[in-house]
Motif scaffolding. Sequence first.
Motif, PDB file in Angstrom:
ATOM      1  N   LYS A  21      39.565  48.720  40.735  1.00 36.76           N
ATOM      2  CA  LYS A  21      38.476  48.155  41.543  1.00 36.76           C
ATOM      3  C   LYS A  21      37.597  47.340  40.613  1.00 36.76           C
ATOM      4  N   SER A  77      31.215  52.558  41.618  1.00 37.43           N
ATOM      5  CA  SER A  77      32.358  53.158  40.904  1.00 37.43           C
ATOM      6  C   SER A  77      32.156  54.651  40.666  1.00 37.43           C
ATOM      7  N   LEU A 120      41.194  46.095  44.144  1.00 37.02           N
ATOM      8  CA  LEU A 120      40.209  45.812  45.187  1.00 37.02           C
ATOM      9  C   LEU A 120      39.009  45.150  44.517  1.00 37.02           C
ATOM     10  N   PHE A 143      35.373  51.116  50.914  1.00 38.19           N
ATOM     11  CA  PHE A 143      36.210  50.732  49.756  1.00 38.19           C
ATOM     12  C   PHE A 143      37.304  51.780  49.525  1.00 38.19           C
ATOM     13  N   MET A 196      41.286  51.270  49.230  1.00 36.85           N
ATOM     14  CA  MET A 196      42.062  51.671  48.042  1.00 36.85           C
ATOM     15  C   MET A 196      43.207  52.608  48.420  1.00 36.85           C
TER      16      MET A 196
END
Length: 433
Positions: free
Chosen positions: A81, A92, A197, A275, A279
Amino acid sequence: MRVYDLIWKKREGGELTQAEIAFLMKGFVSGQIPDYQMSALCMAIFFQGMSFDECAALTVAMAESGGTVDLSPIPGIKVDKHSTGGVGDKTSLVLLPLVAAAGIPVAKMSGRGLGHTGGTIDKLEAIPGFKTNIPRQEFLAQVSKIGIALVGQTGDLVPADKKLYALRDLTATVESIPLIASSIVSKKLAAGADAVLLDVKYGDGAFMRDYDQALRLATTMVEIGNRAGRRFKAILTGMNQPLGIAVGNSLEVQEAIETLQGTGPSDLTELCLAFGGYMLWLAGQAASPEEGEAIVTRILKSGAGLAKLGQLIHSQGGDPKVIDDPALLPVAPVVHSVVAEAEGWIAQISCREIGLVTMKLGAGREQLHDPIKPDVGIKFYSKLGDCVKPGDRIAEVYAGTREEALIAAAELRKCYRIADKPIHKEPLIKTVI
Ligand code: URA
Protein backbone atom coordinates in the motif's frame (compact mmCIF):
# COMPACT_ATOMS: atom_id res chain seq x y z
CA MET A 1 23.66 6.87 -28.69
CA ARG A 2 24.44 10.47 -27.74
CA VAL A 3 22.82 12.03 -24.69
CA TYR A 4 22.62 15.37 -26.51
CA ASP A 5 20.48 13.81 -29.27
CA LEU A 6 18.11 12.24 -26.75
CA ILE A 7 17.64 15.53 -24.88
CA TRP A 8 17.00 17.21 -28.23
CA LYS A 9 14.50 14.53 -29.25
CA LYS A 10 12.53 14.91 -26.01
CA ARG A 11 12.69 18.70 -26.15
CA GLU A 12 11.07 18.57 -29.61
CA GLY A 13 8.26 16.31 -28.35
CA GLY A 14 9.64 13.02 -29.66
CA GLU A 15 9.12 9.67 -27.97
CA LEU A 16 12.15 7.99 -26.40
CA THR A 17 12.51 4.25 -26.91
CA GLN A 18 12.92 1.72 -24.13
CA ALA A 19 16.59 1.22 -25.12
CA GLU A 20 17.22 4.97 -25.04
CA ILE A 21 15.64 5.32 -21.60
CA ALA A 22 17.59 2.35 -20.24
CA PHE A 23 20.80 3.89 -21.63
CA LEU A 24 20.03 7.23 -19.97
CA MET A 25 19.27 5.73 -16.54
CA LYS A 26 22.27 3.44 -16.58
CA GLY A 27 24.59 6.27 -17.56
CA PHE A 28 23.13 8.62 -14.96
CA VAL A 29 23.40 6.17 -12.05
CA SER A 30 26.96 5.19 -13.00
CA GLY A 31 27.97 8.85 -13.17
CA GLN A 32 28.77 8.79 -16.90
CA ILE A 33 25.93 11.17 -17.68
CA PRO A 34 26.48 14.43 -15.80
CA ASP A 35 23.81 16.15 -13.71
CA TYR A 36 23.52 19.07 -16.14
CA GLN A 37 22.43 16.80 -18.99
CA MET A 38 19.98 14.89 -16.80
CA SER A 39 18.59 18.23 -15.53
CA ALA A 40 18.00 19.34 -19.10
CA LEU A 41 16.26 16.05 -19.85
CA CYS A 42 14.01 16.41 -16.78
CA MET A 43 13.04 19.90 -17.91
CA ALA A 44 12.26 18.59 -21.40
CA ILE A 45 10.08 15.87 -19.81
CA PHE A 46 8.45 18.48 -17.59
CA PHE A 47 7.28 20.45 -20.64
CA GLN A 48 6.70 17.63 -23.16
CA GLY A 49 5.42 14.89 -20.84
CA MET A 50 5.88 11.21 -21.58
CA SER A 51 3.74 8.54 -23.22
CA PHE A 52 2.70 5.57 -21.05
CA ASP A 53 5.27 3.47 -22.95
CA GLU A 54 8.06 5.91 -22.09
CA CYS A 55 6.93 6.27 -18.51
CA ALA A 56 6.72 2.49 -18.05
CA ALA A 57 10.23 2.08 -19.52
CA LEU A 58 11.58 4.78 -17.20
CA THR A 59 9.91 3.14 -14.20
CA VAL A 60 11.36 -0.29 -14.94
CA ALA A 61 14.83 1.15 -15.65
CA MET A 62 14.72 2.97 -12.31
CA ALA A 63 13.40 -0.08 -10.42
CA GLU A 64 16.27 -2.14 -11.84
CA SER A 65 18.93 0.45 -10.97
CA GLY A 66 19.71 -1.14 -7.59
CA GLY A 67 18.73 -3.99 -5.30
CA THR A 68 15.23 -5.46 -5.27
CA VAL A 69 13.37 -7.36 -2.58
CA ASP A 70 12.46 -10.95 -3.41
CA LEU A 71 9.25 -11.78 -1.59
CA SER A 72 8.70 -15.04 -3.49
CA PRO A 73 9.78 -17.30 -0.56
CA ILE A 74 6.77 -15.95 1.37
CA PRO A 75 3.68 -17.86 0.24
CA GLY A 76 0.59 -16.01 -0.95
CA ILE A 77 -0.13 -12.85 -2.90
CA LYS A 78 1.77 -9.96 -1.33
CA VAL A 79 -0.13 -6.66 -1.43
CA ASP A 80 1.59 -3.36 -0.70
CA LYS A 81 0.00 0.00 0.00
CA HIS A 82 1.27 3.49 -0.72
CA SER A 83 -0.03 6.92 0.19
CA THR A 84 1.09 10.03 -1.65
CA GLY A 85 1.20 11.65 1.78
CA GLY A 86 -1.01 13.82 3.88
CA VAL A 87 -1.56 15.41 7.26
CA GLY A 88 -2.51 13.02 10.07
CA ASP A 89 -2.33 10.05 7.71
CA LYS A 90 -1.77 7.12 10.06
CA THR A 91 -3.71 4.70 7.85
CA SER A 92 -0.85 2.18 7.58
CA LEU A 93 -0.71 1.71 11.36
CA VAL A 94 -4.35 0.58 11.38
CA LEU A 95 -4.81 -0.97 7.97
CA LEU A 96 -1.72 -3.19 7.80
CA PRO A 97 -2.33 -5.06 11.09
CA LEU A 98 -5.94 -5.59 9.94
CA VAL A 99 -4.98 -7.13 6.61
CA ALA A 100 -2.16 -9.14 8.22
CA ALA A 101 -4.73 -10.51 10.66
CA ALA A 102 -6.78 -11.54 7.61
CA GLY A 103 -3.85 -13.68 6.46
CA ILE A 104 -2.26 -11.40 3.87
CA PRO A 105 1.53 -11.27 4.29
CA VAL A 106 2.58 -7.65 4.89
CA ALA A 107 6.24 -6.91 4.06
CA LYS A 108 6.17 -3.15 4.11
CA MET A 109 8.87 -0.57 3.58
CA SER A 110 7.80 2.94 4.53
CA GLY A 111 9.22 6.42 4.43
CA ARG A 112 9.82 9.31 6.79
CA GLY A 113 7.95 12.58 6.83
CA LEU A 114 9.16 15.71 5.08
CA GLY A 115 7.72 19.22 5.10
CA HIS A 116 4.03 19.36 5.97
CA THR A 117 3.43 15.59 5.65
CA GLY A 118 4.24 12.86 8.16
CA GLY A 119 5.81 9.44 7.61
CA THR A 120 4.94 6.01 8.99
CA ILE A 121 8.50 5.28 10.15
CA ASP A 122 8.61 8.42 12.33
CA LYS A 123 5.28 7.45 13.88
CA LEU A 124 6.43 3.91 14.67
CA GLU A 125 9.63 5.22 16.23
CA ALA A 126 7.48 7.10 18.76
CA ILE A 127 6.82 3.67 20.34
CA PRO A 128 9.56 3.16 22.97
CA GLY A 129 12.14 0.67 21.68
CA PHE A 130 10.60 0.12 18.22
CA LYS A 131 13.30 -0.65 15.63
CA THR A 132 12.67 0.25 11.99
CA ASN A 133 16.03 -0.75 10.49
CA ILE A 134 16.13 -4.51 10.87
CA PRO A 135 18.29 -6.50 8.38
CA ARG A 136 16.59 -7.85 5.23
CA GLN A 137 16.74 -11.52 6.28
CA GLU A 138 15.20 -10.75 9.68
CA PHE A 139 12.55 -8.63 8.00
CA LEU A 140 11.52 -11.50 5.72
CA ALA A 141 11.72 -14.07 8.54
CA GLN A 142 9.38 -11.90 10.63
CA VAL A 143 6.83 -11.73 7.80
CA SER A 144 6.94 -15.53 7.54
CA LYS A 145 6.59 -15.90 11.32
CA ILE A 146 3.95 -13.33 12.32
CA GLY A 147 2.65 -12.16 8.92
CA ILE A 148 3.82 -8.56 9.17
CA ALA A 149 6.98 -6.44 9.28
CA LEU A 150 7.28 -2.69 8.82
CA VAL A 151 10.68 -1.14 8.18
CA GLY A 152 12.33 1.92 6.63
CA GLN A 153 13.40 1.89 3.00
CA THR A 154 16.89 0.46 2.68
CA GLY A 155 19.61 2.42 0.90
CA ASP A 156 20.21 -0.08 -1.90
CA LEU A 157 16.72 0.21 -3.44
CA VAL A 158 16.24 2.41 -6.52
CA PRO A 159 19.42 4.55 -6.42
CA ALA A 160 18.23 6.15 -9.67
CA ASP A 161 15.30 7.71 -7.83
CA LYS A 162 17.44 9.09 -5.01
CA LYS A 163 19.81 10.74 -7.47
CA LEU A 164 17.08 11.92 -9.82
CA TYR A 165 14.82 13.27 -7.07
CA ALA A 166 17.69 15.28 -5.56
CA LEU A 167 18.28 16.80 -8.99
CA ARG A 168 14.58 17.50 -9.62
CA ASP A 169 14.33 19.16 -6.23
CA LEU A 170 17.02 21.66 -7.25
CA THR A 171 15.87 22.23 -10.82
CA ALA A 172 12.13 22.91 -10.37
CA THR A 173 11.16 19.63 -12.06
CA VAL A 174 9.48 17.80 -9.17
CA GLU A 175 5.94 18.59 -10.33
CA SER A 176 5.93 16.44 -13.46
CA ILE A 177 3.35 13.64 -13.57
CA PRO A 178 5.56 11.08 -15.44
CA LEU A 179 8.52 11.83 -13.16
CA ILE A 180 6.44 11.56 -9.98
CA ALA A 181 4.69 8.40 -11.21
CA SER A 182 7.92 6.66 -12.19
CA SER A 183 9.55 7.70 -8.91
CA ILE A 184 6.75 6.21 -6.80
CA VAL A 185 6.03 3.11 -8.88
CA SER A 186 9.73 2.18 -9.31
CA LYS A 187 10.06 1.99 -5.50
CA LYS A 188 6.96 -0.19 -5.26
CA LEU A 189 8.26 -2.53 -7.98
CA ALA A 190 11.64 -2.85 -6.23
CA ALA A 191 9.91 -3.58 -2.91
CA GLY A 192 8.62 -6.81 -4.45
CA ALA A 193 4.84 -6.95 -3.87
CA ASP A 194 2.54 -8.64 -6.40
CA ALA A 195 -0.17 -5.99 -6.08
CA VAL A 196 -0.24 -2.41 -4.84
CA LEU A 197 -3.04 -0.22 -3.53
CA LEU A 198 -2.31 3.47 -4.03
CA ASP A 199 -3.95 6.13 -1.88
CA VAL A 200 -3.66 9.23 -4.04
CA LYS A 201 -4.62 12.24 -1.99
CA TYR A 202 -5.83 15.55 -3.34
CA GLY A 203 -6.68 18.85 -1.69
CA ASP A 204 -4.91 21.51 0.32
CA GLY A 205 -2.93 19.11 2.54
CA ALA A 206 -1.91 16.77 -0.29
CA PHE A 207 1.13 16.67 -2.50
CA MET A 208 -1.30 17.12 -5.43
CA ARG A 209 -3.70 19.87 -4.44
CA ASP A 210 -5.74 19.75 -7.62
CA TYR A 211 -8.16 16.83 -8.14
CA ASP A 212 -7.60 16.60 -11.92
CA GLN A 213 -3.83 16.45 -11.45
CA ALA A 214 -4.21 13.78 -8.77
CA LEU A 215 -6.46 11.83 -11.14
CA ARG A 216 -3.82 12.02 -13.90
CA LEU A 217 -1.15 10.87 -11.47
CA ALA A 218 -3.30 7.97 -10.26
CA THR A 219 -4.19 6.89 -13.81
CA THR A 220 -0.53 7.02 -14.87
CA MET A 221 0.66 5.01 -11.85
CA VAL A 222 -1.99 2.31 -12.33
CA GLU A 223 -1.19 2.06 -16.04
CA ILE A 224 2.59 1.76 -15.63
CA GLY A 225 2.30 -0.55 -12.62
CA ASN A 226 0.04 -2.87 -14.59
CA ARG A 227 2.35 -2.72 -17.62
CA ALA A 228 5.19 -3.84 -15.35
CA GLY A 229 3.21 -6.99 -14.63
CA ARG A 230 1.89 -6.12 -11.17
CA ARG A 231 -1.70 -5.42 -10.21
CA PHE A 232 -2.17 -1.75 -9.30
CA LYS A 233 -5.31 -0.04 -8.05
CA ALA A 234 -5.63 3.62 -6.96
CA ILE A 235 -8.13 5.33 -4.70
CA LEU A 236 -8.42 9.11 -4.71
CA THR A 237 -9.14 10.49 -1.26
CA GLY A 238 -9.69 14.01 0.03
CA MET A 239 -7.06 15.81 2.10
CA ASN A 240 -8.73 19.13 2.78
CA GLN A 241 -8.48 18.56 6.52
CA PRO A 242 -6.30 16.32 8.68
CA LEU A 243 -7.28 12.64 8.66
CA GLY A 244 -8.63 11.58 12.05
CA ILE A 245 -8.16 13.86 15.02
CA ALA A 246 -4.42 13.63 15.73
CA VAL A 247 -1.37 15.03 13.95
CA GLY A 248 2.02 14.25 15.49
CA ASN A 249 3.86 11.00 16.00
CA SER A 250 2.90 9.55 19.38
CA LEU A 251 -0.56 11.16 19.19
CA GLU A 252 -1.12 9.34 15.90
CA VAL A 253 0.06 6.01 17.31
CA GLN A 254 -2.42 6.46 20.14
CA GLU A 255 -5.18 7.20 17.65
CA ALA A 256 -4.26 4.14 15.58
CA ILE A 257 -4.52 1.98 18.72
CA GLU A 258 -7.92 3.48 19.54
CA THR A 259 -9.07 2.84 15.98
CA LEU A 260 -8.03 -0.81 16.24
CA GLN A 261 -9.93 -0.92 19.55
CA GLY A 262 -13.01 0.22 17.60
CA THR A 263 -13.20 3.70 19.13
CA GLY A 264 -11.30 5.68 16.50
CA PRO A 265 -12.56 8.63 14.46
CA SER A 266 -15.09 7.77 11.77
CA ASP A 267 -13.10 9.12 8.78
CA LEU A 268 -9.98 7.12 9.62
CA THR A 269 -12.01 4.00 10.35
CA GLU A 270 -13.97 4.35 7.11
CA LEU A 271 -10.80 4.70 5.05
CA CYS A 272 -9.00 1.77 6.68
CA LEU A 273 -11.96 -0.57 6.24
CA ALA A 274 -12.44 0.42 2.59
CA PHE A 275 -8.71 0.06 1.84
CA GLY A 276 -8.65 -3.25 3.68
CA GLY A 277 -11.49 -4.46 1.46
CA TYR A 278 -9.53 -3.58 -1.66
CA MET A 279 -6.34 -5.20 -0.34
CA LEU A 280 -8.17 -8.45 0.46
CA TRP A 281 -9.71 -8.39 -3.00
CA LEU A 282 -6.30 -7.74 -4.65
CA ALA A 283 -4.90 -10.64 -2.62
CA GLY A 284 -7.64 -12.93 -3.92
CA GLN A 285 -9.11 -13.40 -0.46
CA ALA A 286 -12.43 -11.75 -1.28
CA ALA A 287 -14.62 -11.90 -4.37
CA SER A 288 -15.15 -8.13 -4.30
CA PRO A 289 -13.84 -5.09 -2.38
CA GLU A 290 -17.20 -4.98 -0.58
CA GLU A 291 -16.84 -8.58 0.60
CA GLY A 292 -13.28 -7.77 1.64
CA GLU A 293 -14.51 -4.78 3.63
CA ALA A 294 -17.03 -6.96 5.46
CA ILE A 295 -14.23 -9.38 6.41
CA VAL A 296 -11.95 -6.56 7.61
CA THR A 297 -14.83 -5.08 9.62
CA ARG A 298 -15.27 -8.43 11.41
CA ILE A 299 -11.53 -8.55 12.09
CA LEU A 300 -11.59 -5.06 13.56
CA LYS A 301 -14.51 -5.95 15.82
CA SER A 302 -12.84 -9.17 16.97
CA GLY A 303 -9.72 -7.31 18.21
CA ALA A 304 -7.46 -9.44 15.98
CA GLY A 305 -6.08 -6.32 14.26
CA LEU A 306 -5.07 -4.81 17.59
CA ALA A 307 -3.45 -8.08 18.66
CA LYS A 308 -1.51 -8.12 15.36
CA LEU A 309 -0.23 -4.59 16.03
CA GLY A 310 0.89 -5.79 19.46
CA GLN A 311 2.76 -8.71 17.86
CA LEU A 312 4.41 -6.35 15.37
CA ILE A 313 5.56 -3.99 18.13
CA HIS A 314 6.88 -6.86 20.25
CA SER A 315 8.71 -8.45 17.33
CA GLN A 316 10.48 -5.19 16.41
CA GLY A 317 11.69 -4.45 19.92
CA GLY A 318 8.95 -2.05 21.01
CA ASP A 319 6.95 -2.15 24.21
CA PRO A 320 3.68 -3.94 23.32
CA LYS A 321 2.11 -2.73 26.60
CA VAL A 322 1.36 0.56 24.77
CA ILE A 323 -1.59 -1.30 23.24
CA ASP A 324 -3.34 -1.42 26.62
CA ASP A 325 -1.75 1.61 28.18
CA PRO A 326 -1.14 4.45 25.68
CA ALA A 327 0.18 6.54 28.61
CA LEU A 328 3.44 4.64 28.01
CA LEU A 329 3.83 6.61 24.78
CA PRO A 330 5.77 9.88 25.00
CA VAL A 331 3.60 12.83 26.08
CA ALA A 332 4.52 16.47 25.44
CA PRO A 333 5.16 18.54 28.59
CA VAL A 334 2.72 21.33 27.63
CA VAL A 335 -0.89 20.87 26.49
CA HIS A 336 -2.71 24.03 25.45
CA SER A 337 -6.37 24.32 24.36
CA VAL A 338 -7.47 26.40 21.37
CA VAL A 339 -11.05 27.66 21.43
CA ALA A 340 -13.41 28.95 18.74
CA GLU A 341 -13.72 32.73 18.60
CA ALA A 342 -16.91 32.92 16.52
CA GLU A 343 -20.18 31.06 16.13
CA GLY A 344 -20.94 29.08 12.98
CA TRP A 345 -19.90 26.11 10.88
CA ILE A 346 -16.30 25.22 10.21
CA ALA A 347 -16.00 25.87 6.48
CA GLN A 348 -12.24 25.59 5.98
CA ILE A 349 -9.24 24.15 7.77
CA SER A 350 -5.98 25.01 6.01
CA CYS A 351 -4.58 21.55 6.04
CA ARG A 352 -1.14 22.27 4.55
CA GLU A 353 -0.66 25.09 7.06
CA ILE A 354 -1.61 22.73 9.90
CA GLY A 355 1.05 20.31 8.67
CA LEU A 356 3.56 23.16 8.76
CA VAL A 357 2.50 24.31 12.25
CA THR A 358 2.97 20.73 13.47
CA MET A 359 6.33 20.53 11.73
CA LYS A 360 7.46 23.74 13.45
CA LEU A 361 6.41 22.27 16.81
CA GLY A 362 8.99 19.58 16.04
CA ALA A 363 6.77 16.69 14.87
CA GLY A 364 8.14 16.87 11.33
CA ARG A 365 11.25 17.95 9.51
CA GLU A 366 12.05 20.72 7.08
CA GLN A 367 15.22 19.03 5.80
CA LEU A 368 15.78 15.32 5.30
CA HIS A 369 18.11 14.87 8.30
CA ASP A 370 16.45 17.19 10.84
CA PRO A 371 15.72 15.54 14.22
CA ILE A 372 12.07 15.24 15.24
CA LYS A 373 10.19 15.16 18.54
CA PRO A 374 7.92 12.13 19.04
CA ASP A 375 5.60 13.73 21.60
CA VAL A 376 4.42 17.02 20.07
CA GLY A 377 1.48 17.67 17.77
CA ILE A 378 -2.13 18.78 17.58
CA LYS A 379 -5.46 17.12 18.38
CA PHE A 380 -8.59 18.35 16.61
CA TYR A 381 -11.95 18.36 18.34
CA SER A 382 -13.90 19.99 15.51
CA LYS A 383 -13.70 19.17 11.85
CA LEU A 384 -15.13 20.51 8.59
CA GLY A 385 -18.88 21.06 8.80
CA ASP A 386 -19.05 21.01 12.61
CA CYS A 387 -21.02 23.73 14.35
CA VAL A 388 -19.11 25.68 17.02
CA LYS A 389 -19.77 28.49 19.53
CA PRO A 390 -17.26 30.97 20.98
CA GLY A 391 -15.30 29.26 23.75
CA ASP A 392 -15.75 25.72 22.38
CA ARG A 393 -12.48 23.80 22.40
CA ILE A 394 -11.62 23.15 18.76
CA ALA A 395 -8.08 21.81 19.19
CA GLU A 396 -5.27 21.06 21.63
CA VAL A 397 -1.63 21.85 21.01
CA TYR A 398 0.97 19.45 22.45
CA ALA A 399 4.26 21.34 22.67
CA GLY A 400 7.73 21.25 24.16
CA THR A 401 7.40 24.65 25.86
CA ARG A 402 4.61 27.09 26.71
CA GLU A 403 6.05 29.64 24.31
CA GLU A 404 6.00 27.12 21.43
CA ALA A 405 2.44 26.18 22.34
CA LEU A 406 1.27 29.81 22.21
CA ILE A 407 2.93 30.43 18.85
CA ALA A 408 1.37 27.26 17.40
CA ALA A 409 -2.06 28.12 18.86
CA ALA A 410 -1.98 31.58 17.26
CA GLU A 411 -1.03 30.07 13.89
CA LEU A 412 -3.64 27.36 14.26
CA ARG A 413 -6.45 29.86 14.82
CA LYS A 414 -5.63 31.41 11.45
CA CYS A 415 -6.12 28.00 9.79
CA TYR A 416 -9.87 27.99 10.49
CA ARG A 417 -12.64 29.77 8.59
CA ILE A 418 -16.02 29.76 10.27
CA ALA A 419 -19.08 30.40 8.06
CA ASP A 420 -22.60 31.42 9.04
CA LYS A 421 -24.24 28.51 7.23
CA PRO A 422 -23.59 24.76 6.93
CA ILE A 423 -21.20 23.62 4.19
CA HIS A 424 -21.42 20.81 1.67
CA LYS A 425 -19.12 17.98 2.79
CA GLU A 426 -17.29 16.00 0.10
CA PRO A 427 -17.11 12.21 0.48
CA LEU A 428 -13.71 11.05 1.73
CA ILE A 429 -13.32 8.48 -1.06
CA LYS A 430 -13.83 10.19 -4.38
CA THR A 431 -12.81 7.80 -7.15
CA VAL A 432 -11.36 4.32 -7.64
CA ILE A 433 -9.08 3.59 -10.62
N1 URA B 1 7.00 11.20 -3.91
C1 URA B 1 7.92 10.43 -4.50
O1 URA B 1 8.25 9.35 -4.01
N2 URA B 1 8.47 10.87 -5.67
C2 URA B 1 8.14 12.04 -6.24
O2 URA B 1 8.67 12.37 -7.29
C3 URA B 1 7.18 12.84 -5.61
C4 URA B 1 6.62 12.39 -4.44
